[in-house]
Design an enzyme around this catalytic site. Structure first.
Site, PDB file in Angstrom:
ATOM      1  CD1 TRP A 155       0.413   0.328   3.328  1.00 10.29           C
ATOM      2  CD2 TRP A 155      -0.257  -1.774   2.965  1.00 10.29           C
ATOM      3  NE1 TRP A 155       0.871  -0.430   4.352  1.00 10.29           N
ATOM      4  CE2 TRP A 155       0.478  -1.731   4.174  1.00 10.29           C
ATOM      5  CE3 TRP A 155      -0.778  -3.009   2.533  1.00 10.29           C
ATOM      6  CZ2 TRP A 155       0.707  -2.868   4.938  1.00 10.29           C
ATOM      7  CZ3 TRP A 155      -0.547  -4.135   3.304  1.00 10.29           C
ATOM      8  CH2 TRP A 155       0.181  -4.068   4.478  1.00 10.29           C
TER       9      TRP A 155
ATOM     10  CD  GLU B 294      -1.976   2.823   8.432  1.00 12.94           C
ATOM     11  OE1 GLU B 294      -2.081   2.319   9.561  1.00 12.94           O
ATOM     12  OE2 GLU B 294      -0.889   2.916   7.827  1.00 12.94           O
TER      13      GLU B 294
ATOM     14  CD  GLN C 221      -9.794  -4.999  13.535  1.00 18.53           C
ATOM     15  OE1 GLN C 221      -9.797  -3.895  14.055  1.00 18.53           O
ATOM     16  NE2 GLN C 221     -10.328  -6.047  14.134  1.00 18.53           N
ATOM     17  CB  THR C 222      -4.330  -8.782  11.493  1.00 19.86           C
ATOM     18  OG1 THR C 222      -3.526  -9.942  11.544  1.00 19.86           O
ATOM     19  CG2 THR C 222      -4.330  -8.238  10.068  1.00 19.86           C
TER      20      THR C 222
ATOM     21  CE1 TYR D  51     -13.583  -4.317  19.040  1.00 22.02           C
ATOM     22  CE2 TYR D  51     -11.436  -5.302  18.613  1.00 22.02           C
ATOM     23  CZ  TYR D  51     -12.352  -4.759  19.490  1.00 22.02           C
ATOM     24  OH  TYR D  51     -12.038  -4.656  20.817  1.00 22.02           O
TER      25      TYR D  51
ATOM     26  CE1 TYR E  26      -1.759   4.116  13.711  1.00 20.03           C
ATOM     27  CE2 TYR E  26      -3.700   3.316  12.515  1.00 20.03           C
ATOM     28  CZ  TYR E  26      -2.329   3.300  12.743  1.00 20.03           C
ATOM     29  OH  TYR E  26      -1.534   2.490  11.985  1.00 20.03           O
TER      30      TYR E  26
ATOM     31  CG  ASP F 194       1.238   2.232  15.786  1.00 17.50           C
ATOM     32  OD1 ASP F 194       2.206   2.694  16.441  1.00 17.50           O
ATOM     33  OD2 ASP F 194       1.385   1.417  14.861  1.00 17.50           O
TER      34      ASP F 194
ATOM     35  CB  CYS G 240      11.551  -1.067  20.094  1.00 17.17           C
ATOM     36  SG  CYS G 240      11.488  -0.611  21.823  1.00 17.17           S
TER      37      CYS G 240
ATOM     38  CB  CYS H 148      18.663  -1.999  20.068  1.00 15.56           C
ATOM     39  SG  CYS H 148      17.832  -0.445  19.717  1.00 15.56           S
TER      40      CYS H 148
ATOM     41  CB  CYS I  45      17.135   3.347  24.486  1.00 15.29           C
ATOM     42  SG  CYS I  45      15.765   2.519  25.280  1.00 15.29           S
TER      43      CYS I  45
HETATM   44  S1  SF4 Z   1      17.485  -0.503  23.475  1.00 15.23           S
HETATM   45 FE1  SF4 Z   1      15.619   0.668  23.809  1.00 15.23          FE
HETATM   46  S2  SF4 Z   1      14.902   1.167  21.774  1.00 15.23           S
HETATM   47 FE2  SF4 Z   1      16.377  -0.485  21.544  1.00 15.23          FE
HETATM   48  S3  SF4 Z   1      15.133  -2.352  21.583  1.00 15.23           S
HETATM   49 FE3  SF4 Z   1      15.823  -1.960  23.679  1.00 15.23          FE
HETATM   50  S4  SF4 Z   1      14.150  -0.806  24.602  1.00 15.23           S
HETATM   51 FE4  SF4 Z   1      13.848  -0.675  22.384  1.00 15.23          FE
END
Ligand code: SF4
Length: 349
Positions: free
Chosen positions: A21, A34, A39-40, A79, A117, A135, A189, A198, A204
């Site tokens: 999309w 959206e 829903q999924t 829904y 949203y 979201d 995340c 990450c 973070c």
């Molecule tokens: S370090 Fe922070 S941003 Fe990265 S996955 Fe972990 S909680 Fe999420």
């Protein structure tokens, strides 16, 4: 904050999410996707998206559809009011906006079933307007990046998430930012965060404070209601009896087998129910409980049994309103059914 955004974009270039999309900025495709994705997940949602696009390639096509057809393609997503709203929204866009989605927040939120949203998703992805999409994925990411421990389902929590998000939101590239942070929440995340791999962990706060796995906090616990459904599969070897569900309950507008709802699963009077469906009926046999199970919805657990009632020959003249005849092998695409009954009909093949 600019560095965080830059690294988010760098990460985003390394992943390749195939989102059909997003091939162009067609508001119809974006809106449809959206609504399905509320829903999924993406992978489960794609077949639904393709089915809708095949059947109704434009919003004008969808506006001309009938509700049963739409619910039939929607079945399995749950829904069902959202499925019905799809049709109403398409008709509104065609009748009130010449088939063009409005590109203004107030007008777009007047469309049926479009809240904050979906409005933000259409305005940013289709028109590149500076609206941040919030979201569940985005809430989770922001609560961790900023180490917010106020419940995200509270007013205060949502205000803190919104305020923090505004600090990093890219008003010059809203669509790019929204897609990147949503994808980050969906793949990196995740509810069980992948912190060790990450690339953004140095930004973070939850990672630094060892709180990532406890966030986000939710205050409300859903208390599930148990319901007990007895369905009657009244059939003659070819046809069976169905009816359309009423409003103001789950699955409203879908079709189903005649239903007796009881306090528990063991108190029903089948003959009495059959008398309210058919006139002058002589039952050949009744087979109790040919299928049963538990169907889990967000706020309800449905414990169900299906009982087979055999008749020599079903005749539509003997059916009382609102019951109709249905041939599970031939009439499948015409009616939408709750998933548990769809599965039951498939098991007959
Ligand atoms: S370090 Fe922070 S941003 Fe990265 S996955 Fe972990 S909680 Fe999420």
């Amino acid at each position: 904050m600019i560095q965080l955004r830059r690294e988010l974009y760098q990460w985003h270039q390394t992943i390749d999410r195939d989102l059909p999309w997003k091939e162009d900025e067609n508001p119809y495709k974006i809106w449809l996707s959206e609504v399905i994705l509320q829903q999924t997940r993406v992978e489960q949602g794609k077949p639904y998206y393709y089915k809708f696009m095949d059947r109704w390639p434009t919003i004008e096509d969808l506006a001309r559809a009938n509700e049963d057809e739409v619910l039939s393609l929607w079945q399995g997503l749950g829904y069902y009011s959202r499925g019905r709203n799809l049709l109403k929204t398409a008709q509104q866009v065609v009748n009130e906006h010449n088939g063009q989605f409005p590109n203004e927040e107030k007008a777009i939120k007047l469309l049926k079933g479009i809240g904050d949203y979906t409005a933000a998703a259409i305005l940013s992805f289709a028109f590149d307007l500076p609206y941040a999409v919030i979201d569940g994925n985005v809430k989770r990411v922001i609560s961790r990046w900023f180490d917010i421990d106020t419940p995200i389902d509270s007013k205060l929590g949502l205000a803190q998430i919104t305020q923090s998000l505004q600090q990093i939101f890219d008003i010059e590239k809203p669509a790019k930012f929204n897609q990147a942070i949503m994808d980050f929440g969906a793949t990196q995340c995740t509810p069980k965060p992948k912190c060790e791999t990450c690339p953004l962990k140095q930004h973070c706060k939850a990672y630094q404070n060892n709180t990532a796995e406890f966030l986000p906090i939710k205050s409300k616990k859903t208390v599930k209601k148990s319901r007990y459904f007895h369905y009657l599969f009244i059939q003659d070897g070819h046809n069976c009896v169905i009816n359309r569900r009423g409003e103001n309950d789950i699955w409203s507008g879908l079709h189903e087998l005649p239903l007796i709802e009881s306090e528990l699963l063991n108190e029903i009077d089948i003959q009495n129910k059959v008398n309210s469906i058919l006139t002058n009926t002589k039952l050949d046999s009744i087979a109790m409980n040919i299928s049963n199970g538990k169907h889990i919805l967000t706020h309800q657990n449905i414990f169900y049994q299906i009982h087979e009632v055999n008749l020599g020959k079903l005749n539509s003249d003997s059916l009382l309103i609102p019951y109709i005849l249905y041939n599970p092998k031939e009439d499948q695409p015409l009616y939408g059914f709750p998933q548990l009954l769809k599965n039951f009909f498939l098991s007959l093949e």
